[in-house]
Design a protein around this motif. Sequence first.
Motif, mmCIF file in Angstrom:
data_model
loop_
_atom_site.group_PDB
_atom_site.id
_atom_site.type_symbol
_atom_site.label_atom_id
_atom_site.label_comp_id
_atom_site.label_asym_id
_atom_site.label_seq_id
_atom_site.Cartn_x
_atom_site.Cartn_y
_atom_site.Cartn_z
ATOM 1 N N THR A 31 0.874 -1.213 0.091
ATOM 2 C CA THR A 31 -0.155 0.017 -0.026
ATOM 3 C C THR A 31 0.662 1.194 0.005
ATOM 4 O O THR A 31 0.364 2.332 -0.156
ATOM 5 C CB THR A 31 -0.804 -0.017 1.296
ATOM 6 N N LYS A 32 2.203 1.155 0.638
ATOM 7 C CA LYS A 32 2.936 2.352 0.638
ATOM 8 C C LYS A 32 4.124 2.535 -0.517
ATOM 9 O O LYS A 32 4.648 3.575 -0.729
ATOM 10 C CB LYS A 32 3.544 2.375 2.086
ATOM 11 N N GLY A 33 4.352 1.487 -1.002
ATOM 12 C CA GLY A 33 5.290 1.592 -1.878
ATOM 13 C C GLY A 33 4.726 2.425 -3.321
ATOM 14 O O GLY A 33 3.712 2.327 -3.669
ATOM 15 N N LEU A 34 5.656 3.016 -4.149
ATOM 16 C CA LEU A 34 5.507 3.595 -4.963
ATOM 17 C C LEU A 34 4.571 3.147 -6.255
ATOM 18 O O LEU A 34 3.560 3.327 -6.673
ATOM 19 C CB LEU A 34 6.668 4.358 -5.852
ATOM 20 N N VAL A 35 5.094 1.842 -6.468
ATOM 21 C CA VAL A 35 4.488 1.044 -7.591
ATOM 22 C C VAL A 35 3.038 0.430 -7.371
ATOM 23 O O VAL A 35 2.538 -0.018 -8.112
ATOM 24 C CB VAL A 35 5.505 -0.181 -8.029
ATOM 25 N N PHE A 36 2.759 0.651 -6.142
ATOM 26 C CA PHE A 36 1.716 0.210 -5.567
ATOM 27 C C PHE A 36 0.539 1.305 -5.300
ATOM 28 O O PHE A 36 -0.200 1.117 -4.665
ATOM 29 C CB PHE A 36 1.674 -0.689 -4.224
ATOM 30 N N GLY A 37 1.063 2.583 -5.776
ATOM 31 C CA GLY A 37 -0.151 3.625 -5.426
ATOM 32 C C GLY A 37 0.384 4.370 -4.187
ATOM 33 O O GLY A 37 -0.222 5.555 -3.929
ATOM 34 N N GLY A 38 1.521 4.132 -3.406
ATOM 35 C CA GLY A 38 1.849 4.742 -2.410
ATOM 36 C C GLY A 38 2.751 5.859 -2.422
ATOM 37 O O GLY A 38 2.682 6.491 -3.769
ATOM 38 N N ASP A 39 3.231 6.336 -1.536
ATOM 39 C CA ASP A 39 4.116 7.638 -1.599
ATOM 40 C C ASP A 39 5.597 7.596 -0.862
ATOM 41 O O ASP A 39 6.086 8.698 -0.855
ATOM 42 C CB ASP A 39 3.587 8.931 -1.016
ATOM 43 N N VAL A 40 5.812 6.366 -0.500
ATOM 44 C CA VAL A 40 7.105 5.938 -0.128
ATOM 45 C C VAL A 40 7.952 5.387 -0.991
ATOM 46 O O VAL A 40 7.732 4.164 -1.708
ATOM 47 C CB VAL A 40 6.846 5.311 1.272
ATOM 48 N N THR A 41 9.274 5.942 -1.342
ATOM 49 C CA THR A 41 10.141 5.301 -2.160
ATOM 50 C C THR A 41 10.797 3.931 -1.387
ATOM 51 O O THR A 41 11.623 4.121 -0.231
ATOM 52 C CB THR A 41 11.244 6.118 -2.836
ATOM 53 N N ALA A 86 12.693 -6.009 -12.128
ATOM 54 C CA ALA A 86 11.346 -6.668 -11.667
ATOM 55 C C ALA A 86 10.263 -6.126 -12.168
ATOM 56 O O ALA A 86 10.282 -5.020 -12.785
ATOM 57 C CB ALA A 86 11.417 -6.728 -10.083
ATOM 58 N N SER A 87 9.168 -6.794 -12.339
ATOM 59 C CA SER A 87 7.734 -6.283 -12.910
ATOM 60 C C SER A 87 6.867 -6.666 -12.167
ATOM 61 O O SER A 87 6.058 -7.644 -11.929
ATOM 62 C CB SER A 87 7.614 -6.742 -14.351
ATOM 63 N N VAL A 88 6.497 -5.541 -11.029
ATOM 64 C CA VAL A 88 5.271 -5.928 -10.161
ATOM 65 C C VAL A 88 4.869 -4.281 -10.041
ATOM 66 O O VAL A 88 5.459 -3.130 -10.446
ATOM 67 C CB VAL A 88 5.979 -6.173 -8.914
ATOM 68 N N GLY A 89 3.540 -4.250 -9.879
ATOM 69 C CA GLY A 89 2.507 -2.988 -9.676
ATOM 70 C C GLY A 89 2.690 -2.213 -11.012
ATOM 71 O O GLY A 89 2.891 -2.670 -12.279
ATOM 72 N N ASP A 90 2.531 -0.843 -10.719
ATOM 73 C CA ASP A 90 2.337 0.007 -11.836
ATOM 74 C C ASP A 90 3.786 0.847 -12.108
ATOM 75 O O ASP A 90 4.137 1.828 -11.510
ATOM 76 C CB ASP A 90 1.326 1.072 -11.502
ATOM 77 N N THR A 98 4.345 2.996 -14.076
ATOM 78 C CA THR A 98 4.231 4.459 -14.463
ATOM 79 C C THR A 98 4.508 5.205 -13.282
ATOM 80 O O THR A 98 4.576 6.456 -13.128
ATOM 81 C CB THR A 98 2.784 4.651 -15.106
ATOM 82 N N LYS A 99 4.436 4.687 -11.983
ATOM 83 C CA LYS A 99 4.258 5.405 -10.628
ATOM 84 C C LYS A 99 5.709 5.795 -10.223
ATOM 85 O O LYS A 99 6.039 6.483 -9.182
ATOM 86 C CB LYS A 99 3.652 4.774 -9.667
ATOM 87 N N ILE A 100 6.819 5.247 -11.010
ATOM 88 C CA ILE A 100 8.164 5.333 -10.617
ATOM 89 C C ILE A 100 9.118 6.226 -11.370
ATOM 90 O O ILE A 100 10.347 6.186 -11.598
ATOM 91 C CB ILE A 100 8.867 4.111 -10.337
ATOM 92 N N GLU A 101 8.364 6.711 -12.592
ATOM 93 C CA GLU A 101 9.411 7.814 -13.402
ATOM 94 C C GLU A 101 10.261 8.487 -12.732
ATOM 95 O O GLU A 101 11.298 8.902 -13.142
ATOM 96 C CB GLU A 101 8.015 8.548 -14.329
ATOM 97 N N SER A 102 9.729 9.090 -11.570
ATOM 98 C CA SER A 102 10.608 10.219 -10.720
ATOM 99 C C SER A 102 11.892 9.611 -10.301
ATOM 100 O O SER A 102 12.918 10.290 -9.991
ATOM 101 C CB SER A 102 9.769 10.954 -9.859
ATOM 102 N N ILE A 103 11.990 8.334 -9.932
ATOM 103 C CA ILE A 103 13.192 7.818 -9.486
ATOM 104 C C ILE A 103 13.972 6.949 -10.455
ATOM 105 O O ILE A 103 15.250 6.538 -10.022
ATOM 106 C CB ILE A 103 12.720 6.891 -8.290
#
Length: 987
Positions: free
Chosen positions: A360-370, A382-386, A388-393
Amino acid sequence: MAKRVRIGVDVGGTNTDAVAIDPTLQSTPNRGVLAHHKHPTTPDVTSGITAAVQEVLTKSGVPSHEIASVTVGTTHFINAVVEQDARRLRRVAILRLSKSFLREVPPFSEFPPGLTSIMQGYVGYLDGGLHIDGSQEAPINEAQVIERCAEIKKLGLNAIVVAGVYSPIDEVFRQEDKVREIIMREIPGADVVCSHEVANMGFMERENAAILNAAILKYAKRTVKGFRAAMKSLKLTCPLFLTQNDGTLLDSASAANIPIRTFSSGATNSMRGAAYLAGDELKSSSAIVLDIGGTTSDVGVLLPSGLPRQASAYVTVAGVRVNYSMPHLHSIGLGGGSIVRKQDGKVTVGPDSVGLDLITKGLVFGGDVTTTTDVTVALGKASVGDETKIESIKGELAEAAKEQIQLLLEGAIDIIKTSPDPMPVLLVGGGSILAPDTLRGASQLIRPPFHDVANAVGAAVSKVGGAVDLIQGVSNQSVAQATEFAKDLAIKRAVEAGAIASTVIVAELDTMPLQYVANQLRTVVKAVGELDINMQPASLEDDESADEDDQLEDTKDFAVKVFDEPPVDPRSYTPTVVIQSESGHPEWLLSETDINYLADGCYVLGCAGGGSPAASRIQLRNMLRAGHRMRIIDVSALPSTARIYWGGHMGSPATSVERLQSTETVQAFRVLMEYLGQDDFDAVMGLEIGGANGLEPMLVGSSRFFDRPVIDGDWMGRAYPTYWQTTIAVHAPGELVPCAIDSGDGNSIIMTRANNDEIVDRALRASCAEMGSRVGKAAKPTSTEKVKKFGVLNTCSLAWRIGRCIAMAEATNTMSRVAEAIVEEAGGEKSAKILFRGKIVAVERRLFKGHSYGEITIAGIAGDDDDAPENRGRMAAVVSGGTLKIPFKNENILAEHTDDEGNKSVIASVPDLIAVLDTESGKALGVPEFKYGYRVTVLGITCSPRWTETEMGLKIGGPEAFGYDVKYKALGEYVEPRSVIEEYAKR
């Protein structure tokens, strides 16, 4: 069809993993794994196990009646202790067996207060106990046992521990077993735990383990009953096993009776599973296993036997020191949920983690913690979650985090290795995707199939073991014969536990001559073999009816926690030094904090000998809490006519760890005073400041006994193996007699005359061996003049200051610089030096002319970077790189360096002090604690000129005295320690 399929289950805090596996198919691509499944761990646990096992049965298609065994690894029992769950822990009655000893250091002396408040129920003492040679100290008195049982019954206690001195070697009298039989007759239905069935040598640690075992016993039986109920619901009729801490199996009935053996089996299961899954890829005879989870990574070493390398003699579980087998692990705060931050231009990884909230908190799962998982996805690993949520890192941040992850893992691998040579590294655990493609120190990285359920695989393929820990005499048999006997006994025990005889091998063997005891050898052996699936394990007496506890299985009761007082801050602590009204001289009144500092400092000054001060520290602490006082004075406070008694312990630390601390030295003082017709003396002085003997004067001089001040000084300035290796013997020969020794159980000897000082030690040591290998000793009273002229002064002050350095490092998180702080307190670099930094890579112990000798080899650590943040500005060692060998005869004798080109040089020798510090804790390692794998810092301190100003001093205390043809060269210039009394006197 033969029963070949085994089911392995690992119950973790988050998931319960299960596998169905056919070990005969290990060489196939799927390693014989027929099915695997992860199921969330349920509050009642058994339903989670049932669901996970049902799933693998369904997936594999194997009928229930064709399953050969079910093996469970669980954190159930240790969690109840760690969490101090009062509903799952019972009050315990303890019965100690020894007629004359064990009274000074009571049970629970080092338990956390919260566990003590839950578990402590009753303590009783009974005649019994053994001597180190296996003879009886006293026989069991049945009437005494019956009396204690009546007292226990009145308290309504039915969890009882029986712990006797030297019970692990009691093959003849079986004292603990006899007491258990009486208890079972007097208190039907009681759960009785005999300490010798739980752990090995080391009374306090063995008793601690037995107490934990007894407290959790009822809950363990209920839990195992639940496991068996789960099997019954699945129509499984095969044997049920639990995995032990050392990687071997325990049948369910035994596990229900000795649950402590399963406390730390999770990490072991992962390591065993990793080795099995790697199969033919693992070419080496040993390997490193890196288990990366969600929050932490555990690193351990697999031995050629396929079992994990074990930790040192003593380990800590829930804050309690115990001595049963545990894998040697190094853990770091790196996992799939570790938080990645960028602060002040620097990227950090962990050690904090989002843990179970990753999804719930990881970026790839829609959270705001890197997190590290986000970084791994950003790097395309690895290929998990979304995504597109990690472009910033992506880009610089991800690469910097990758570099930090690599450094953390390489550092962990380097710490756990015992050789600079690269080793294969097996990657397991759900977080193993974090690992880079290469790691320094790894000859190859292997991520085996099914790596995320390696723990359950390890449980399924566990072997059966048998272990022995014996002390044998070797005067009438050879060391080889004694070793063979121990090996044969271990093999026999493995077969009795269910191993196929033809498959049993000796996996571990350690022989250790006992210090200060002639012709006595301790042998520790472990044998392992493959499980005989036709074995009929002992049955567990299941009560089919449900009880109230079963209905409340998912309810925890955390009692109001009891916390210990926080330790005194060494940065602000000042010792109490007051002016004595009658004499006008200052006296140092000791506190618990002072005793703690003195104990740690004395062990450093012991140069690996002198015995551990741990039991003495507890004894003195308890005396202070009871209102007794202890005081230290400067030698200048002595009147010229003062009569000064001095002494300490003689004998083997192997006896001390069983009998604990007692009052033999007090008794020896009384015997000598009676012989000399004296009823008083003015002050006490220590024989040696090193080890436990450094604290013995405080016991004798306490208000509990003679109420006399202790002189800030001793006759060695360190520890030496013998009574005549003292500065008074150097400068005033003939001053050792008359003297007295007392065994503490009614035996004493007075030696009145001798034609030389060496024979005094030899005669007393022979008597000591006949009196149990440990005695208290009182030497001929001496004078103020001799103390001033020949004593090594202010050594109590030095020990205190060294102990404070260690406490200061703990309080300020500056452990990496504790050696530098000790050097400063010992006179600065002109007097003391850091000799070497490295890791123990070999330990050798041997008997020579009936006495214990040995040697440790320390290797410089590749990549031990002075530019690392924690190392910047640290003091340079005298030598670096290559190896350092330190031979010892109870104490360290010299330090010989071999550089990378093979050139040898002795960089320090006796009488200068050579101390080996555990780099991680800053505390001294004694000879009993030497074990390969420790990161250590070797410290050298220049000795008192009392040893070097005459030829006799070097003859008695230099390399020649230990048989080494080495010319002594002073390490530096002696600086007398600063007096604590002078610094803190309130004038």
